[in-house]
Design an enzyme around this catalytic site. Structure first.
Site, short mmCIF file in Angstrom:
data_model
loop_
_atom_site.label_atom_id
_atom_site.label_comp_id
_atom_site.label_asym_id
_atom_site.label_seq_id
_atom_site.Cartn_x
_atom_site.Cartn_y
_atom_site.Cartn_z
N ASN A 182 0.82 -1.22 0.00
CA ASN A 182 0.00 0.00 0.00
C ASN A 182 0.85 1.28 0.00
O ASN A 182 0.34 2.35 0.25
CB ASN A 182 -0.96 -0.01 1.20
CG ASN A 182 -0.22 0.01 2.52
OD1 ASN A 182 0.98 -0.20 2.58
ND2 ASN A 182 -0.93 0.27 3.60
N HIS A 306 3.08 5.89 11.74
CA HIS A 306 2.20 4.78 12.16
C HIS A 306 3.11 3.65 12.64
O HIS A 306 4.28 3.64 12.31
CB HIS A 306 1.37 4.22 11.00
CG HIS A 306 0.86 5.24 10.05
ND1 HIS A 306 0.87 5.07 8.69
CD2 HIS A 306 0.32 6.45 10.28
CE1 HIS A 306 0.35 6.12 8.11
NE2 HIS A 306 0.02 7.00 9.05
N PRO A 355 -4.06 9.52 4.40
CA PRO A 355 -4.12 9.23 2.97
C PRO A 355 -5.34 8.40 2.59
O PRO A 355 -5.83 7.60 3.39
CB PRO A 355 -2.84 8.42 2.73
CG PRO A 355 -2.52 7.80 4.04
CD PRO A 355 -3.07 8.70 5.11
N SER A 357 -6.97 6.34 -1.15
CA SER A 357 -6.45 5.32 -2.05
C SER A 357 -6.64 5.73 -3.50
O SER A 357 -7.75 5.66 -4.02
CB SER A 357 -7.15 3.99 -1.80
OG SER A 357 -6.81 3.08 -2.80
N HIS A 381 -5.37 6.12 10.55
CA HIS A 381 -4.18 6.37 9.73
C HIS A 381 -4.46 6.29 8.23
O HIS A 381 -3.58 6.52 7.42
CB HIS A 381 -3.06 5.41 10.10
CG HIS A 381 -3.15 4.07 9.43
ND1 HIS A 381 -4.29 3.31 9.40
CD2 HIS A 381 -2.20 3.34 8.77
CE1 HIS A 381 -4.04 2.19 8.73
NE2 HIS A 381 -2.80 2.18 8.36
#
Lengths: 460, 141
Positions: A182, A306, A355, A357, A381
């Site tokens: 990711n 994170h 964020p 996607s 996150h």
């Protein structure tokens, strides 16, 4: 259960969460020794190992445990946002495509060959000790970046002696690379402002082009996690007599030799990840100047983290507690005036970057005033997955979907090392990030400042 | 003898089956390489052979160690495993995997998907009622 479990969600998100094992994993978290107040699942929660991704757990420093799996394999995976001085109207499709393709060529996504920097053993240990400061010292970043990185881009107390030779071997060739899964680099623009005052303090304005970078500590951090999950697994049962409901919850007392060694090694991985994002920022700035002229700037707004276990202090039942705060797929969010809020944002609060996607929005939020143990100063996150990688791939290839073309129709230029990798990260594989962020705001974790829309995507 | 992928929200889980434990370790390696390269190395002939000697507290833990070993070979030595002469034995050191692995250099076939690690979550390795062996392991992406 030693403490209650808390989940933040809407009904729709709850339905998605019930599709996997994340709730059971949240309950498992509450069984760990020394756990404080409650275990928390963020609205982007999904199934992980031991802890779900999107889980927050604080344990007492003296009586509690630390869990390498509760931090995760990609230690200090994180996000940073770079702000340009160029409005999106100045960049037509041809120029945007050129920008994306040049970034794709310049920033390695993979492993081994292609990594721009090979480190000696001694130099890798310096990276592990100095984090983003190493990168700046080497000319891979700007000194002013450092005050805009969580913890100043360097974790004190890192000890390369606690890192295995195997982790080092994975780290030598990977500094300055994005990785797959990711992780991504996205060109975006500011689509909407929700909080004018905070946006102004952050230097955000409508239609401004920005760059979002999402990556972590690569094989170096993955190996440190693997090494210490194994150590903890054996020590937990035999030496410390901790009953584990899932072996991946393996943990040891924070104050034990194993717990301290893990924490020293974890800090090395945190520093590696910050140096990694700083080096990638450097290459991004190079490409930016090549395309937009030497005067074009990319200023760092902030770099959030994170997958960590940090020592923080909270007041609980009238007593100050030092806690090991595990944030696995969760972001720290500090309000204005908090002693840990970086000086440049002391009056407004810490920027929080969430964020999305590829085809969806990303968000900038700001930490709230409240400082208590409701969330242990944490937010979500990201959007959080709702489809497995195989399901996503099946849906894209099964319906003959050309994802690059679909995104192009929305004005998004996407490039990836692999078609399969792109398909697995399709926007529909994730929860609705806007809804996730609304939950964060309604719960009082952080306040919305700006919504960002993608223009260009680079995927590993 | 074979392997399949089980849906998992964020990552991938491998299901393995075979006549004996060694067969499961071979299938695990094949599954790993297929996932990394999207099947591009099917039928590849080894360029060299490397010896393997891993021991763990159980067959299940050995599976995690074995997959992590292969992930390490990829990242640190730029090698894919493509052929196997392996045996699994219970020895005084524990449950051991011994033998040789045929490898090819990564070269042009850079992994489409890099795997971070094999995990202990949901880990299973057992003999079925009919005498065959089955295992499950989750890999972090």
């Amino acid at each position: 259960m030693r403490v209650p479990a808390r989940l933040y969600a809407t009904e729709r998100i709850l339905e998605q969460i019930l599709e996997d094992k994340s709730l059971a994993q949240l309950v498992n978290m509450t069984t760990l020794p020394g756990v404080l107040r409650h275990a928390i699942a963020m609205p982007d929660v999904h199934q992980g190992y031991g802890f779900p991704v999107g889980g927050v757990l604080a344990t007492d420093v003296s009586e509690g445990v630390v869990s390498p799996g509760g931090v995760g394999y990609d230690i200090n995976c994180g996000v940073r946002l770079l702000l340009s001085d160029i409005p999106r109207q100045h960049v037509d499709e041809a120029r945007l495509t050129r920008l994306v393709e040049r970034l794709m060529r310049t920033i390695p996504v993979g492993t081994g060959e292609g990594s721009p920097i090979t480190l000696s053993k001694k130099e890798l240990d310096r990276v592990a000790l100095e984090g983003a400061h190493w990168a700046v010292r080497q000319g891979y970043g700007l000194p002013e970046d450092l005050e805009r990185i969580e913890d100043g881009g360097r974790m004190e107390g890192a000890d390369p002696e606690a890192v295995s030779e195997r982790a080092r071997e994975r780290g030598y060739v990977q500094l300055g690379s994005l990785g797959s899964g990711n992780h991504f680099l996205e060109i975006q623009y500011v689509a909407e402002i929700f909080d004018e005052a905070a946006a102004q303090a952050f230097g955000l304005h409508r239609d401004q082009m920005v760059v979002l970078i999402h990556c972590g500590s690569r094989g170096y951090g993955h190996q440190i996690c693997s090494d210490y999950v194994k150590t903890a697994l054996h020590a937990a049962s035999s030496k410390y007599k901790i009953q584990l409901v899932d072996p991946e919850l393996a943990c040891v007392p924070f104050q034990s030799p194993e717990g301290q060694a893990y924490h020293r090694a974890m800090r090395c991985a945190m520093n590696f990840a910050w140096a990694n994002r700083e080096v990638i920022t450097h290459f991004t700035r190079q490409v930016w100047r090549e395309l937009f002229g030497n005067a074009a700037q990319l200023r760092l707004l902030y770099d959030v983290v994170h997958n960590t276990a940090k020592i923080e202090t909270f007041e609980l039942d009238g007593r100050r507690h030092r806690a090991v705060v595990h944030r696995k797929g969760a972001t720290r969010a500090l309000g204005p005036g908090h002693p840990l809020t970086p000086a440049v944002y002391a009056e407004v609060g810490q920027p929080v970057i969430i964020p999305g996607s590829m085809g969806t929005s990303s968000w900038v939020l700001v930490g709230q005033q409240r400082d208590d143990t409701n969330f242990f100063n944490s937010t979500c996150h990201g959007a959080g997955r709702q489809l497995s990688r195989h399901q996503a791939k099946k849906r894209v290839f099964g319906s003959n979907l050309d994802l690059v073309a679909v995104l192009a129709q929305q004005g998004i230029v996407a490039r990836s090392q692999s078609r399969a990798g792109l398909a697995e990260e399709a926007p529909f594989a994730y929860k609705d990030v806007d809804e996730v962020v609304r939950v964060v705001e309604q719960a009082g974790m952080a306040r919305r400042v700006a919504r960002l829309r993608p223009l260009g995507v680079i995927k590993g | 003898m074979g392997y399949s992928w089980i849906p998992h929200t964020a990552d991938v889980a491998l299901r393995l089956w075979g006549a004996d434990p060694a067969a499961l370790y071979v299938e695990a390696a094949r599954g790993l390489v297929d996932e990394m390269t999207d099947g591009a190395l099917e039928g590849a002939q080894p360029r060299q052979w490397r010896s393997v000697r891993l021991c763990a507290a159980s067959y299940a833990e050995l599976l995690v160690d074995w997959l992590n070993e292969l992930i390490f070979w990829y990242e640190a030595h730029a090698l894919y495993p493509v052929a196997f002469r392996l045996r699994a034995e219970v020895r005084s050191e524990g449950y051991c995997l011994l033998g040789e692995v045929g490898v090819v250099p990564v070269g042009e076939q850079v992994a489409k998907l890099q795997l971070k690690a094999a995990t202990y979550h949901g880990l299973r390795f057992a003999q079925a009622a009919d005498g065959t062996w089955e295992a499950e392991v989750v890999l972090d992406i």
